[in-house]
Scaffold this active site. Structure first.
Site, PDB file in Angstrom:
ATOM      1  N   ARG A  15       0.870  -1.187   0.000  1.00 14.98           N
ATOM      2  CA  ARG A  15       0.000   0.000   0.000  1.00 14.98           C
ATOM      3  C   ARG A  15       0.896   1.221   0.000  1.00 14.98           C
ATOM      4  O   ARG A  15       1.756   1.369   0.875  1.00 14.98           O
ATOM      5  CB  ARG A  15      -0.921   0.045   1.223  1.00 14.98           C
ATOM      6  CG  ARG A  15      -1.535   1.436   1.419  1.00 14.98           C
ATOM      7  CD  ARG A  15      -2.591   1.515   2.481  1.00 14.98           C
ATOM      8  NE  ARG A  15      -3.822   0.869   2.051  1.00 14.98           N
ATOM      9  CZ  ARG A  15      -5.000   1.048   2.636  1.00 14.98           C
ATOM     10  NH1 ARG A  15      -5.111   1.857   3.673  1.00 14.98           N
ATOM     11  NH2 ARG A  15      -6.076   0.423   2.205  1.00 14.98           N
ATOM     12  N   HIS A  32      -7.466   0.832  -6.187  1.00 17.49           N
ATOM     13  CA  HIS A  32      -7.666   0.053  -4.958  1.00 17.49           C
ATOM     14  C   HIS A  32      -8.411  -1.234  -5.329  1.00 17.49           C
ATOM     15  O   HIS A  32      -9.581  -1.430  -4.960  1.00 17.49           O
ATOM     16  CB  HIS A  32      -8.467   0.894  -3.962  1.00 17.49           C
ATOM     17  CG  HIS A  32      -8.440   0.371  -2.553  1.00 17.49           C
ATOM     18  ND1 HIS A  32      -7.656  -0.693  -2.142  1.00 17.49           N
ATOM     19  CD2 HIS A  32      -9.124   0.772  -1.438  1.00 17.49           C
ATOM     20  CE1 HIS A  32      -7.853  -0.916  -0.857  1.00 17.49           C
ATOM     21  NE2 HIS A  32      -8.746  -0.052  -0.411  1.00 17.49           N
ATOM     22  N   GLN A  53     -10.398  -3.726  -2.891  1.00 14.06           N
ATOM     23  CA  GLN A  53     -11.649  -3.164  -2.372  1.00 14.06           C
ATOM     24  C   GLN A  53     -12.815  -3.472  -3.324  1.00 14.06           C
ATOM     25  O   GLN A  53     -13.932  -3.769  -2.892  1.00 14.06           O
ATOM     26  CB  GLN A  53     -11.496  -1.647  -2.195  1.00 14.06           C
ATOM     27  CG  GLN A  53     -12.743  -0.942  -1.688  1.00 14.06           C
ATOM     28  CD  GLN A  53     -13.061  -1.241  -0.225  1.00 14.06           C
ATOM     29  OE1 GLN A  53     -12.192  -1.140   0.620  1.00 14.06           O
ATOM     30  NE2 GLN A  53     -14.308  -1.599   0.057  1.00 14.06           N
ATOM     31  N   ASP A  59     -17.055   7.929  -1.202  1.00 15.96           N
ATOM     32  CA  ASP A  59     -15.751   7.773  -0.545  1.00 15.96           C
ATOM     33  C   ASP A  59     -15.377   9.149   0.017  1.00 15.96           C
ATOM     34  O   ASP A  59     -16.021  10.160  -0.290  1.00 15.96           O
ATOM     35  CB  ASP A  59     -14.717   7.282  -1.578  1.00 15.96           C
ATOM     36  CG  ASP A  59     -13.335   7.021  -0.977  1.00 15.96           C
ATOM     37  OD1 ASP A  59     -13.224   6.883   0.255  1.00 15.96           O
ATOM     38  OD2 ASP A  59     -12.351   6.978  -1.747  1.00 15.96           O
ATOM     39  N   CYS A 115     -16.266   2.468   1.094  1.00 17.61           N
ATOM     40  CA  CYS A 115     -15.126   1.590   1.388  1.00 17.61           C
ATOM     41  C   CYS A 115     -14.661   1.733   2.838  1.00 17.61           C
ATOM     42  O   CYS A 115     -13.999   0.842   3.365  1.00 17.61           O
ATOM     43  CB  CYS A 115     -13.979   1.903   0.429  1.00 17.61           C
ATOM     44  SG  CYS A 115     -13.484   3.631   0.411  1.00 17.61           S
ATOM     45  N   ARG A 127     -13.884  -7.697   2.755  1.00 17.03           N
ATOM     46  CA  ARG A 127     -12.481  -7.448   2.406  1.00 17.03           C
ATOM     47  C   ARG A 127     -11.655  -8.701   2.683  1.00 17.03           C
ATOM     48  O   ARG A 127     -10.777  -9.077   1.927  1.00 17.03           O
ATOM     49  CB  ARG A 127     -11.896  -6.276   3.221  1.00 17.03           C
ATOM     50  CG  ARG A 127     -12.506  -4.907   2.972  1.00 17.03           C
ATOM     51  CD  ARG A 127     -12.353  -4.439   1.555  1.00 17.03           C
ATOM     52  NE  ARG A 127     -10.974  -4.484   1.078  1.00 17.03           N
ATOM     53  CZ  ARG A 127      -9.989  -3.659   1.429  1.00 17.03           C
ATOM     54  NH1 ARG A 127     -10.221  -2.660   2.248  1.00 17.03           N
ATOM     55  NH2 ARG A 127      -8.760  -3.779   0.947  1.00 17.03           N
TER      56      ARG A 127
HETATM   57  N1   CP Z   1     -11.188   0.471   2.841  1.00 25.60           N
HETATM   58  C1   CP Z   1      -9.890   0.429   3.226  1.00 25.60           C
HETATM   59  O1   CP Z   1      -8.977   0.188   2.425  1.00 25.60           O
HETATM   60  O2   CP Z   1      -9.698   0.678   4.530  1.00 25.60           O
HETATM   61  P1   CP Z   1      -8.292   0.808   5.311  1.00 25.60           P
HETATM   62  O3   CP Z   1      -7.695   2.117   4.873  1.00 25.60           O
HETATM   63  O4   CP Z   1      -8.649   0.769   6.742  1.00 25.60           O
HETATM   64  O5   CP Z   1      -7.425  -0.343   4.879  1.00 25.60           O
HETATM   65  N1  NVA Z   2      -9.751   7.212  -1.397  1.00 29.58           N
HETATM   66  C1  NVA Z   2      -9.403   6.766  -0.064  1.00 29.58           C
HETATM   67  C2  NVA Z   2      -9.667   5.301   0.061  1.00 29.58           C
HETATM   68  C3  NVA Z   2      -9.394   4.737   1.428  1.00 29.58           C
HETATM   69  C4  NVA Z   2      -9.682   3.286   1.545  1.00 29.58           C
HETATM   70  C5  NVA Z   2      -7.961   7.086   0.213  1.00 29.58           C
HETATM   71  O1  NVA Z   2      -7.110   6.825  -0.643  1.00 29.58           O
HETATM   72  O2  NVA Z   2      -7.678   7.624   1.290  1.00 29.58           O
END
Ligand code: CP
Ligand code: NVA
Length: 339
Positions: free
Chosen positions: A106, A133, A136, A229, A270, A322
């Site tokens: 990530r 992502h 997700q 989101d 998400c 997830r």
């Molecule tokens: N939805 C998601 O990716 O959550 P986190 O940032 O908690 O991993």
């Molecule tokens: N768009 C958000 C998604 C988090 C799961 C971010 O990147 O912070």
């Protein structure tokens, strides 16, 4: 179906049949977990989780998923490794690829996860970049399938920042799986034209439709899924909050919007979501911008508390999914005998 050895960095690399397969495998694993049937198909293997950004769901889904599958897990957090500071992504990939059977990443730049995938020699899974992502989307589509019994033809409306990782990835997933996807956002926050065109080309073969609109009423009318989101994503500078609230406060998902959606519509997000003042950030935004923008005065931003707490909201099923879907990705790309 054989996905062994494949990377999972974007859904663009997967066919609809492969995505269907991953969803079916997720259902099977979810059932096995619920019925207490052990599924330690990857015993003796080890995975490493690299996080340049924070996480609750993704990290825990990978950890619990790996442990359920019988694997060992190492977590390397934003400050826990040499990566990026003293060691290049390419070198990190070549080191970790010798120690581990799979690598989750990530981070910020999508090119970083691509570089890892190019040099690790073991499967690399994208746990979120600024651009995409993909894990997700599997969880989201499993949730939609559980609710409506299908994906094809579902009227799926995404409201908010449509050019972030979620907007991009949902559009790709919808194009691949034959959904009727609408992004409702101010033009400045639409996905890149080239990606939209690419998705429209994919959609020609799958029966999907891709629509972009600034019109909140039109875009949400009759929607079976209303998805949103955060307005400001991880890695964006704090000073964009003000302009983003201005751009997006008319796009807040509230009860009136859900009324315009289909009678059986579900609400998805998400997570994490801003829907009150019970977080530091929620409180800070409410104090700083609430007077000028009354919609955010209670710390409710992309969604109101009433919507996220309503019976239409499936956000916690989505969060659980997830884990089942990430487990399927690890099993499909690392395992060879899981029938
Ligand atoms: N939805 C998601 O990716 O959550 P986190 O940032 O908690 O991993
Ligand atoms: N768009 C958000 C998604 C988090 C799961 C971010 O990147 O912070």
């Amino acid at each position: 179906m054989n996905l062994k050895g494949r990377n999972f960095v974007t859904l663009l690399d997967f066919t609809p049949t492969e995505i269907h397969y991953l969803l079916t495998l997720s259902e099977k694993l979810k059932h096995e977990k619920a019925s207490g049937k052990p599924h330690r198909h990857l015993e003796g293997k080890n995975v490493v989780l690299l996080f340049q950004k924070d996480s609750t769901r993704t990290r825990c889904a990978f950890e619990v998923g790996a442990l359920d599958l019988g694997m060992g897990v190492t977590y390397l957090g934003p400050s826990g490794s040499q990566m990026g500071t003293k060691e290049s992504i390419k070198d990190t990939a070549r080191v970790l690829g010798r120690l581990y059977d799979g690598i989750e990443f990530r981070g910020y730049l999508h090119t970083d996860v691509e570089q890892l995938a190019a040099h690790a020699g073991v499967p690399v899974w994208n746990g979120l970049t600024d651009m995409y992502h993909p894990t997700q989307i599997l969880a989201d589509f499993l949730t939609v399938k559980e609710h409506f019994g299908k994906l094809e033809g579902i009227r799926f409306t995404y409201v908010g920042d449509a050019r972030n990782n979620m907007g991009n990835s949902l559009m790709i997933g919808a194009a691949k799986m034959g959904l009727n996807f609408t992004a409702v956002a101010p033009k400045d926050l639409w996905p890149e034209a080239a990606l939209v065109e690419h998705c429209k080309t994919i959609a020609k073969d799958t029966g999907a439709t891709i629509t972009l609109t600034e019109d909140v009423n039109k875009g949400t009318e009759g929607a079976q899924v209303v998805y949103t989101d955060v307005w400001v994503s991880m890695g964006e500078p704090k000073d964009v909050w003000h302009s983003r609230i201005k751009q997006l406060s008319d796009y807040q998902v509230d009860e009136a919007m859900m009324q315009r959606a289909a009678d059986d519509a579900i609400f998805m997000h998400c997570l994490p979501a801003f829907h009150g003042i019970d977080t530091e950030m929620g409180m800070q935004i409410a104090n700083e911008f609430g007077e000028e923008h009354p919609r955010v005065k209670n710390g409710e931003m992309e969604v109101t508390d009433a919507v996220i707490e309503s019976t239409q909201s499936v956000v916690f099923e989505e969060a659980e999914n997830r884990m089942h879907t990430i487990k399927a990705v690890m099993l499909a790309t690392l395992g060879d005998d899981y029938e």
